[in-house]
Design a protein around this motif. Structure first.
Motif, PDB file in Angstrom:
ATOM      1  N   VAL A  18      85.226  42.522 117.412  1.00 58.78           N
ATOM      2  CA  VAL A  18      82.909  41.817 117.254  1.00 58.78           C
ATOM      3  C   VAL A  18      82.594  43.327 117.486  1.00 58.78           C
ATOM      4  CG1 VAL A  18      82.532  40.118 117.816  1.00 58.78           C
ATOM      5  CG2 VAL A  18      84.473  39.898 117.920  1.00 58.78           C
ATOM      6  N   MET A  19      82.920  43.956 117.625  1.00 56.87           N
ATOM      7  CA  MET A  19      81.970  45.442 117.429  1.00 56.87           C
ATOM      8  C   MET A  19      80.705  46.577 116.586  1.00 56.87           C
ATOM      9  SD  MET A  19      83.867  48.130 119.091  1.00 56.87           S
ATOM     10  CE  MET A  19      84.124  48.761 120.491  1.00 56.87           C
ATOM     11  N   ARG A  20      79.941  46.941 116.576  1.00 58.11           N
ATOM     12  CA  ARG A  20      79.282  46.817 115.582  1.00 58.11           C
ATOM     13  C   ARG A  20      77.774  46.900 116.345  1.00 58.11           C
ATOM     14  NH1 ARG A  20      75.739  45.088 112.078  1.00 58.11           N
ATOM     15  NH2 ARG A  20      73.947  45.758 112.752  1.00 58.11           N
ATOM     16  N   HIS A 290      72.903  39.681 115.850  1.00 58.98           N
ATOM     17  CA  HIS A 290      74.028  40.283 115.159  1.00 58.98           C
ATOM     18  C   HIS A 290      75.214  39.768 115.947  1.00 58.98           C
ATOM     19  CE1 HIS A 290      77.672  41.743 112.575  1.00 58.98           C
ATOM     20  NE2 HIS A 290      77.950  42.131 113.719  1.00 58.98           N
ATOM     21  N   GLU A 291      75.479  40.256 117.116  1.00 61.83           N
ATOM     22  CA  GLU A 291      76.759  39.745 118.237  1.00 61.83           C
ATOM     23  C   GLU A 291      76.822  38.397 118.388  1.00 61.83           C
ATOM     24  OE1 GLU A 291      78.951  42.157 118.567  1.00 61.83           O
ATOM     25  OE2 GLU A 291      77.972  43.776 117.998  1.00 61.83           O
ATOM     26  N   HIS A 294      78.561  36.467 116.557  1.00 55.22           N
ATOM     27  CA  HIS A 294      80.226  36.607 116.286  1.00 55.22           C
ATOM     28  C   HIS A 294      80.345  34.751 117.500  1.00 55.22           C
ATOM     29  CE1 HIS A 294      81.611  40.450 113.985  1.00 55.22           C
ATOM     30  NE2 HIS A 294      80.797  40.597 114.720  1.00 55.22           N
ATOM     31  N   GLU A 370      81.508  39.761 109.832  1.00 56.21           N
ATOM     32  CA  GLU A 370      80.812  40.696 110.611  1.00 56.21           C
ATOM     33  C   GLU A 370      79.387  40.230 109.287  1.00 56.21           C
ATOM     34  OE1 GLU A 370      80.914  42.915 111.856  1.00 56.21           O
ATOM     35  OE2 GLU A 370      82.959  42.678 113.050  1.00 56.21           O
ATOM     36  N   HIS A 413      83.918  46.237 107.805  1.00 56.60           N
ATOM     37  CA  HIS A 413      82.209  46.376 108.081  1.00 56.60           C
ATOM     38  C   HIS A 413      81.646  46.009 107.033  1.00 56.60           C
ATOM     39  CE1 HIS A 413      83.185  46.210 112.416  1.00 56.60           C
ATOM     40  NE2 HIS A 413      81.567  45.996 113.201  1.00 56.60           N
TER      41      HIS A 413
HETATM   42 ZN   LIG Z   1      80.202  42.641 114.582  1.00 59.99          ZN
END
Ligand SMILES: [Zn+2]
Length: 444
Positions: A18-20, A290-291, A294, A370, A413
């Motif tokens: 869930v990284m971004r 965004h996070e 998720h 994403e 992504h």
């Molecule tokens: Zn993300």
């Protein structure tokens, strides 16, 4: 290496799914009355022009470098896969695996302990053979592209911690799975898949609290100017967090990123310090939107379900492939039964083939989530220009403007172009809710 890849897959799922990240300072451009008059919504907003204008702000040399870095990554995935396959075949063909199994059997009469001893030997052997590749990929290359900040000593320290974590979690997994194989006979692969999901869920649960802090220091974000709008955004979207965490990612890297991790109560929103140092509050809010997407869209739970299905298919393939290969080459390898832990390199090889072939699928699964989180974030944070600027910062390490096929196969992504297009599309339709003075179109 394959086992490493498989466990990395687990960790990737846990730690980065869930990284971004987000990007940089949006110059607060106060629009002139004249440009207000030209504010347009709907079709009059030149979507492609606005997107192109953002992309054009990246200096050509930077773009060339980022493209080279990311495209090199395609090949690295391929070489990693081939090299890992070669190592497992070598372990089987040389009968080194059979000998390690014999040795483990002499040390203990309890099979669980034998499995663990074998696994540790396997992990150490494979890690040593792969060490040069690891140094190139994780250290030399990262420094060459200006993405790493860590000296060699601390970097090695992190690798050793990672190895220890893999030893513990992988050791538990191997012991559980071999118990299942021996106890449950023909249908072991169904229960093996079920056990793998449980192990995956367990790792996701403990990762934020017990694994991530082994590598970095987490502290609560205290600056009310940053924290309070984030917590307000969280409350507005029904997210029960009362703290936001900051992690000292600059210790390892220059990358801007943020993530949400954990589940069933271990959820955390984490911003890395590169994000805090390089981004404006608007950009940070767009990342946080965004996070939170998720979280609200239950992506972690959906991941567990998705990988549950993949594990089931993967274990069916594993069951078939192991019987097939052991019948053919078992004599040469000195390994005959799938219940023999010395067949582990074969299992690792088969699973790595399975997951390698599925890279476009797993990437597309993640990339789709994403994209959903991006759309959620735009609606929640209402920072389309902040979003676009962050997308450009992510271009430090992700090619900004790939072909659609390339994006489908290799991107976990969405690309910068896809994301900025979505942000500009949102902006075009929502000019009326943006602060007065916001200019239609691209960079402010
Ligand atoms: Zn993300």
């Amino acid at each position: 290496m394959i086992l490493l890849r498989v466990s990395l897959l687990l960790f990737a799922l846990l730690l980065s799914p869930v990284m971004r990240a987000e990007s940089q300072s949006a110059g607060a451009d106060v629009a002139h009355p004249a440009s207000l008059a030209s504010v347009a919504t709907g079709p009059a907003f030149d979507l492609k022009g606005a997107t192109d204008a953002y992309l054009a702000t990246v200096p050509p040399d930077k773009k060339v470098r980022s493209d080279a870095y990311f495209e090199g990554g395609y090949w690295l995935q391929f070489w990693d896969f081939l090299f890992g396959a070669a190592v497992t075949i070598f372990l089987l063909q040389s009968r080194l695996s059979a000998r390690m199994g014999d040795w483990a059997a002499r040390v203990s009469s309890w099979r669980g302990v034998q499995d663990l001893i074998y696994f540790i030997l396997f992990l150490l052997t494979v890690s040593m053979i792969q060490f040069p590749l690891l140094v190139y990929e994780g250290y030399v290359r990262e420094h060459k592209y200006g993405l790493a900040t860590q000296a060699f000593g601390p970097w090695i320290g992190d690798q050793l911690i990672g190895l220890a974590v893999t030893g513990v979690l992988g050791g538990i997994a191997v012991m559980v799975l071999y118990w299942v194989v021996r106890r449950l006979g023909k249908n072991w692969w169904v229960w093996g898949a079920v056990a793998s999901i449980v192990l995956l869920a367990f790792t996701i649960l403990i990762a934020p609290v017990y694994i991530a802090p082994l590598f970095n220091t987490f502290k609560k974000l205290e600056n009310p100017k940053i924290r309070d709008p984030i917590l307000s955004l969280a409350r507005a979207n029904g997210i029960p967090v009362t703290e936001v965490y900051e992690v000292d990612a600059s210790k390892q890297s220059t990358r801007v990123s943020a993530y949400v991790s954990g589940f069933l109560g271990s959820e955390r929103i984490v911003l890395n310090d590169n994000l805090l140092n390089r981004c404006t509050p608007e950009e940070i809010q767009s990342v946080m939107g965004h996070e939170m997407g998720h979280y609200v869209l239950h992506h972690v739970y959906k991941d567990v379900l998705f990988y549950g299905v993949l594990f089931l298919v993967g274990f069916a393939f594993l069951n078939w492939g192991m019987h097939w290969a052991l019948a053919r080459w078992g004599d040469r390898w000195g390994v005959h039964e799938i219940t023999d832990v010395a067949a582990l390199p074969l299992a690792a090889l088969l699973l790595s083939i399975f997951f390698f072939v599925l890279i476009p699928l797993t990437n597309s699964w993640t990339r789709t989530q994403e994209y959903e989180a991006d759309i959620f974030g735009l609606n929640a944070a209402r920072q389309p220009d902040g979003e676009a600027l962050v997308d450009l910062k992510l271009g430090d390490y992700r090619k900004l403007d790939p072909s659609p096929i390339e994006e489908m196969i290799f991107y976990d992504h969405p690309s910068g172009r896809t994301r900025i297009t979505a942000a500009m599309r949102w902006k075009a339709e929502n000019m009326s809710v943006l602060p007065p003075g916001t200019k239609a179109g691209g960079p402010q």
